[in-house]
Design a protein around this motif. Structure first.
Motif, PDB file in Angstrom:
ATOM      1  N   ILE A  34       8.301  -0.039   5.343  1.00 55.92           N
ATOM      2  CA  ILE A  34       7.537  -0.801   5.200  1.00 55.92           C
ATOM      3  C   ILE A  34       7.240  -1.391   6.370  1.00 55.92           C
ATOM      4  CG2 ILE A  34       7.005  -3.237   3.962  1.00 55.92           C
ATOM      5  CD1 ILE A  34       6.985  -0.508   2.010  1.00 55.92           C
TER       6      ILE A  34
ATOM      7  N   TYR B 142       8.399  -1.931  -1.836  1.00 59.70           N
ATOM      8  CA  TYR B 142       7.630  -1.042  -2.793  1.00 59.70           C
ATOM      9  C   TYR B 142       6.772  -1.646  -3.913  1.00 59.70           C
ATOM     10  CZ  TYR B 142      10.173   1.783   0.982  1.00 59.70           C
ATOM     11  OH  TYR B 142      10.428   2.006   2.215  1.00 59.70           O
TER      12      TYR B 142
ATOM     13  N   ASP C 176       1.106  -1.246   0.062  1.00 58.81           N
ATOM     14  CA  ASP C 176       0.289  -0.079  -0.036  1.00 58.81           C
ATOM     15  C   ASP C 176       0.876   1.446   0.127  1.00 58.81           C
ATOM     16  OD1 ASP C 176      -2.630   0.670  -0.247  1.00 58.81           O
ATOM     17  OD2 ASP C 176      -2.907   1.030   2.132  1.00 58.81           O
ATOM     18  N   THR C 177       2.096   0.896  -0.151  1.00 51.33           N
ATOM     19  CA  THR C 177       3.028   2.397  -0.833  1.00 51.33           C
ATOM     20  C   THR C 177       3.575   2.218  -1.917  1.00 51.33           C
ATOM     21  OG1 THR C 177       3.966   2.214   1.855  1.00 51.33           O
ATOM     22  CG2 THR C 177       4.890   3.547   0.290  1.00 51.33           C
TER      23      THR C 177
ATOM     24  N   GLN D   8       1.771  11.883  -0.765  1.00 48.84           N
ATOM     25  CA  GLN D   8       2.809  11.904   0.367  1.00 48.84           C
ATOM     26  C   GLN D   8       4.024  12.057   0.135  1.00 48.84           C
ATOM     27  OE1 GLN D   8      -0.668   9.642  -0.671  1.00 48.84           O
ATOM     28  NE2 GLN D   8      -1.177  11.528   0.144  1.00 48.84           N
TER      29      GLN D   8
ATOM     30  N   ARG E  69      -0.765   5.520   0.483  1.00 47.01           N
ATOM     31  CA  ARG E  69       0.654   6.123   0.806  1.00 47.01           C
ATOM     32  C   ARG E  69       1.155   6.659  -0.901  1.00 47.01           C
ATOM     33  NH1 ARG E  69       4.710   4.684   5.391  1.00 47.01           N
ATOM     34  NH2 ARG E  69       4.905   3.274   3.901  1.00 47.01           N
ATOM     35  N   ASN E  70       1.565   7.067  -1.161  1.00 48.26           N
ATOM     36  CA  ASN E  70       1.883   7.891  -2.662  1.00 48.26           C
ATOM     37  C   ASN E  70       3.175   8.640  -2.748  1.00 48.26           C
ATOM     38  OD1 ASN E  70      -0.892   6.376  -4.110  1.00 48.26           O
ATOM     39  ND2 ASN E  70      -1.936   8.053  -3.335  1.00 48.26           N
TER      40      ASN E  70
ATOM     41  N   PHE F 189       4.495   0.020   8.571  1.00 48.28           N
ATOM     42  CA  PHE F 189       2.908   0.363   7.893  1.00 48.28           C
ATOM     43  C   PHE F 189       2.134  -0.629   6.702  1.00 48.28           C
ATOM     44  CE2 PHE F 189       0.494   2.225   4.056  1.00 48.28           C
ATOM     45  CZ  PHE F 189      -0.360   3.405   5.076  1.00 48.28           C
ATOM     46  N   GLN F 190       3.158  -1.275   6.286  1.00 46.04           N
ATOM     47  CA  GLN F 190       2.787  -2.787   6.283  1.00 46.04           C
ATOM     48  C   GLN F 190       2.814  -4.023   6.957  1.00 46.04           C
ATOM     49  OE1 GLN F 190       1.884  -0.416   2.115  1.00 46.04           O
ATOM     50  NE2 GLN F 190       3.582  -2.718   2.011  1.00 46.04           N
TER      51      GLN F 190
ATOM     52  N   PHE G 230       8.851   6.581   4.958  1.00 45.12           N
ATOM     53  CA  PHE G 230       8.255   5.722   4.349  1.00 45.12           C
ATOM     54  C   PHE G 230       8.447   3.443   4.522  1.00 45.12           C
ATOM     55  CE2 PHE G 230       7.555   9.357   1.857  1.00 45.12           C
ATOM     56  CZ  PHE G 230       6.305   9.383   1.921  1.00 45.12           C
TER      57      PHE G 230
END
Length: 271
Positions: A267, A44, A16-17, A108, A83-84, A270-271, A265
């Motif tokens: 990982i 990613y 999701d990044t 982001q 997240r982009n 976040f994931q 960012f």
């Protein structure tokens, strides 16, 4: 924002990044083959687009940096990541800045690579001379295949090249040669009017301004000054590389991108 056909793209990785890779005027999604798998292996979701008019993506009218940015924002919406992060090279960096100005909440993170916040000099005369010099071989009938070798050579560091770099140069020539002449002309005409200097202080996401020491298209000094106008931005320069540093020095380039991504960012959290 008007609806546009979905751009074509290459994708590697999941999660999701999303890291979007935007190419320059003479490139295409194939410019990122040395970076896509590295980002995917790091966790990613790496996406390299073919901008309108490139590859299998239909062209658009009007062909402006704003319209290109709107097309790109449509791709972001289609991917639907939480997240982009946008990595824009040269013209791609201009499209990234335009997208940030149009819809800042969609982005982001930002990597501005070998690019500029404005093109050329005030007044317009320099821009017209630039276009005339770039179009002259085409007007003389050289075609993109005739134009590409000399231009690409100037985008790499001067001197003798290793077999790996020579191979990258051959790939870059093939990429530029494959760009439709109409797209090349339209893209150059679009970027000469680009100017987002006033928006730099409004960029509020983690930003890396990445230059190349021997870049004759986007001078490191310009990149460093751009970084100074973006709150919290970090400036870095790849030594010994020209304008196509992602192809010429992929090891150093990928290391700089991964360092930035892992800092802002990660990982694991976040994931």
């Amino acid at each position: 924002m008007s609806a546009m056909p979905l751009p074509d793209y290459l994708e590697q990785g999941s999660g999701d990044t999303a890291v979007f890779l935007l190419h320059g005027v003479g490139g295409g999604a194939g410019a990122w083959t040395r970076t896509l798998p590295v980002l995917a292996q790091a966790g990613y979701r790496a996406i390299a687009w073919d901008a309108p008019g490139y590859g299998r993506t239909a062209s658009i009218q009007p062909f402006t940096t704003r319209a290109l940015a709107e097309s790109f924002l449509g791709l972001i919406a289609h991917i639907g990541a939480s997240r982009n992060v946008v990595l824009g090279h040269s013209m791609g960096g201009m499209i990234a800045q335009e997208a940030c100005a149009l819809l800042p909440q969609a982005i982001q993170g930002l990597v501005l690579f070998a690019t500029s916040p404005a093109f050329g000099k005030p007044g317009g005369d320099w821009q017209q001379q630039f276009l005339q010099s770039r179009f002259a071989p085409l007007d003389a009938g050289a075609g993109m295949a005739g134009l590409a070798p000399d231009l690409v050579r100037g985008m790499f560091a001067p001197g003798t090249h290793s077999a790996e770099v020579a191979g990258a140069m051959t790939e870059a020539v093939a990429l530029m040669s494959a760009v439709p002449e109409s797209t090349y002309r339209a893209a150059l005409a679009a970027i000469v009017s680009f100017n987002r200097l006033e928006n730099l202080p409004h960029i509020r996401v983690p930003t890396l301004c990445l230059a190349c020491e021997l870049d004759q298209n986007a001078a490191p000094a310009v990149m460093q000054k751009m970084a100074s106008r973006i709150a919290g931005a970090h400036y870095e320069c790849l030594t010994g590389a020209g304008h196509l540093g992602n192809m010429e020095a992929p090891g150093a380039f990928n290391a700089a991108i991964l360092k930035y991504l892992r800092q802002y960012f990660p990982i694991s959290s976040f994931q």
